[in-house]
Design a protein around this motif. Sequence first.
Motif: not given
Length: 328
Positions: A103-108
Motif C-alpha cells: 500500500d505504501l509503495t504502489h500507486q494502484f
Amino acid sequence: MSQNIQILATGGTIAGRSSSATDKSYAAGSIGVDALLDEARNLGLPFSLEGEQVCSVGSQDIGRPHWQALHEALIRCESDAAVDGVVITHGTDTAEETAFLLDLTHQFTKPVVLTGAMRPPGVLGSEGARNLANALGLASDPYSAGRGVLVVMSDHAYAARDIRKCATQGVAAFDGFPRGPLAALSPAGAEWLCPPVMPPLAGRFPWPKELPLVDVIYGQANMDCRLINAAIESGAKGLVLAGVGQGNAPQSVLERLSELVSGKIPVVRASRVNEGFVERNVEVADDAYGFIAARTFSPQKARLLLQLQIAARMDDTAACQAMFDQIQ
C-alpha cells in the motif's frame, strides 16, 4: 462484460493441506494456484480468472525475495490492460505487513485485494473458498479502486493501514484499528460502509532496493538494555519499542534509546497493547528524547514504515513524525 481478475498466489493456509477434516495440523502452501483457480471457477462466479504462483510458503516465512517477486507481478498486472483487478492469496500471520508494504509503495489504479484463511481446505469450517469468492467480487467492484490495498477476511474488507490479526484461532481473527471494516461482504457483492476516508495512501515511497534492518524491542517489567545493545551490535539501523501501556519503558531504557537517537539511530515508540494511540509527550518526553510516536500503528507496521523512511534517507525526526501522523 465479464471482469478479468488475476490471482497471485503466495501459499499460506488458504493453500494448505491437512491429513483429515478434524486434524489441527496442516502444511501451508501445499496447494498450487491451478487448484485455487479450479475451485474458484467451480463456484460459478462471473469472472474470467488467470493465476500466477508467485511463491508457495507459510507467511511466517515471507521476506524480501517474496515481496520483490510480488512487487514485480503487481507491476505486470497494473500495466496489462486485460487485467481489471488483482487478488493476492496469502498466509494470515503476516498478511497485514505485506498489505501495508504494498500500500505504501504502489500507486494502484486497479483494485488490489489480499485474502487468506484461518482453516485449510477440507477441514471442518474452512472459510477459504468464501474468502476467495468475496475477494474476487471486491476486486471486480469499481468502488474498490482508489482505496489502496484491501484485505478480505470473515465477510469484511479492511484497509491495509487498519487491518490487524487479533486472534490465533477461529475465523473471526482480524479487526481494524482505528477504523473498522470498510465493507460488509458476501459472494453476492459488497455493502460499502463508508466512502474513501482520505486520499489514497499508496505511492508515498518508491519500491526500496533494500529494507534496512530495524528491530522491534518488546517492553516488559524489569527490562534492561541488553536486547537493545545486541540489536545495534548486529547492525540495526533503527529500533521500534513495543512499549508497555502507551509505549512506555523503564527510565534507563528510555535514556539508552535517546543516546541512540543522538547517534542517528531513529527510534519509534509503539505499544505492545493491541489497540490504542501512542501520542507524543504524554508520559514520555518525546521532544526531549528525540523519539517518533507510532500513533495508531502496531509495532510491526511501525517497523515497516520506519524501514521505508530509512531507505528513502529521511533523517529528520519531525518529518518522520509528520508522516506517521498523516498516514492514520
